[in-house]
Design an enzyme around this catalytic site. Structure first.
Site, PDB file in Angstrom:
ATOM      1  N   HIS A   1      18.417 -10.503   4.646  1.00 55.76           N
ATOM      2  CA  HIS A   1      19.375 -10.592   5.751  1.00 55.76           C
ATOM      3  C   HIS A   1      19.557 -12.026   6.235  1.00 55.76           C
ATOM      4  CE1 HIS A   1      15.438  -9.977   7.760  1.00 55.76           C
ATOM      5  NE2 HIS A   1      15.929 -10.743   8.712  1.00 55.76           N
TER       6      HIS A   1
ATOM      7  N   GLY B   1      -1.310   7.206   5.865  1.00 55.84           N
ATOM      8  CA  GLY B   1      -2.287   7.421   6.918  1.00 55.84           C
ATOM      9  C   GLY B   1      -3.222   6.260   7.137  1.00 55.84           C
ATOM     10  N   GLY B   2      -2.816   5.058   6.742  1.00 60.93           N
ATOM     11  CA  GLY B   2      -3.657   3.888   6.955  1.00 60.93           C
ATOM     12  C   GLY B   2      -3.791   3.552   8.429  1.00 60.93           C
TER      13      GLY B   2
ATOM     14  N   HIS C   1      -0.565 -15.556   2.098  1.00 60.81           N
ATOM     15  CA  HIS C   1      -0.784 -14.121   1.911  1.00 60.81           C
ATOM     16  C   HIS C   1      -1.366 -13.907   0.525  1.00 60.81           C
ATOM     17  CE1 HIS C   1       0.966 -10.619  -0.296  1.00 60.81           C
ATOM     18  NE2 HIS C   1       0.327  -9.966   0.661  1.00 60.81           N
TER      19      HIS C   1
ATOM     20  N   ASN D   1      -3.058 -10.434  -1.890  1.00 60.02           N
ATOM     21  CA  ASN D   1      -3.663  -9.110  -2.006  1.00 60.02           C
ATOM     22  C   ASN D   1      -3.790  -8.733  -3.465  1.00 60.02           C
ATOM     23  OD1 ASN D   1      -1.708  -6.694  -2.829  1.00 60.02           O
ATOM     24  ND2 ASN D   1      -0.489  -8.191  -1.703  1.00 60.02           N
TER      25      ASN D   1
END
Length: 313
Positions: free
Chosen positions: A213, A296-297, A150, A152
């Protein structure tokens, strides 16, 4: 655990023309990085040896799909000032090496909801107005010997401006040399700007990418940073570019290092279980998922991080 909230102090925003120029440069950088990453991944697809599993498939290629936030407005509702901008998804599915990889870019603006604005630094000062641009990448691999990843990076503007991002490696079975090389690449990028960055951002990554968790780390870490506003915008932007360059340098090299290795059915089963853990984290804890959905993506773009196939024991 250390306080990772945004600092109280922040650099003042520049004049409108300077800010607009900075936003344009950041947006253009994320697009250029996207283009080069996609080219590197497509070259990997081409270079798989013909005797490897799935080599009979055509080399995977990215399909690009633009999206516009205005399209998410209620039908017949007219222009919505809270939904501006959009992005472009670049998705490769069913490749020889990459089972699913998304490299998405976006540039969006509008207003946060009053409730969500309380969670975002500087949003109250800007009456909820925001602008954000970035690149987001997640790769799920055919081979359990090749680590998922990942990455970004992003620039956000409210009543203040900052950069954030990072990258983390998610192998099915850790190979210490791969982990060391991945971390070394980002340490070099960090040290170019501040020797304190790497230990701080590595620790932040370890804290953030932890599946509470289950009491276990999602992967073997990397770096994670947010609210980066050192007072020198040019250096903060240069650091964010160096994070992207470090990723482009090290991750394709790791894929090429492992993609020709054979694997077993048992390793594939474990890969699918590990993907289940990945999905749990992104749906329960990931702030980027929450930010995208709360602003609102495009849901397809926001949830592209989910693996194409996963299992739970």
């Amino acid at each position: 655990m250390k306080d990772r909230s945004a600092p109280e102090t922040a650099s003042p925003l520049p004049d409108a023309a300077t800010l607009a120029h900075r936003q344009e440069r950041a947006r253009d950088w994320f697009r250029d990085l996207r283009d080069r990453i996609c080219a590197a991944f497509e070259a990997i697809e081409t270079d798989l040896d013909p005797d490897r599993p799935h080599a009979d498939l055509a080399p995977g290629r990215f399909a690009r799909k633009p999206w516009n936030r205005a399209d998410e407005a209620p039908e017949g509702g007219g222009p919505n000032p809270d939904l501006g901008g959009g992005g472009e998804m670049s998705i490769l599915r069913g490749g020889r090496v990459f089972e699913k990889v998304g490299v998405n870019i976006s540039t969006v603006h509008g207003h946060f909801s009053p409730q969500f604005a309380k969670e975002i630094p500087g949003a109250a000062r800007s009456d909820g107005r925001f602008w954000a641009a970035g690149i987001s990448l997640v790769a799920h691999m055919r081979s359990p010997r090749v680590p998922a990843v990942h990455m970004n990076t992003r620039m956000i503007v409210t009543g203040r401006s900052w950069f954030g991002g990072g990258a983390d490696l998610n192998p099915m079975v850790e190979v210490p040399t791969d982990t060391a090389d991945f971390h070394a690449a980002f340490k070099t990028a960090c040290d170019r700007h501040d020797p304190g960055y790497y230990p701080r951002f590595k620790e932040w990554c370890d804290e953030y990418f932890f599946i509470k968790h289950r009491g276990e780390a999602r992967g073997v870490g990397g770096i994670f940073y947010d609210y980066l506003d050192s007072g020198d915008w040019e250096d903060d932007f240069a650091f964010t570019r160096d994070v992207g360059e470090a990723f482009l340098d090290i991750y394709p090299a790791l894929v090429r290092r492992r993609m020709q290795e054979p694997w077993t059915d048992a390793e594939r089963e474990w890969q699918l279980e590990k993907r289940g853990r990945y999905a749990e984290f992104n749906l329960v804890y990931d702030r980027g998922t929450r930010f995208g959905l709360m602003t609102g993506g495009n849901p397809e773009a926001v949830l592209m991080s989910l693996p194409p196939e996963a299992k739970w024991p």
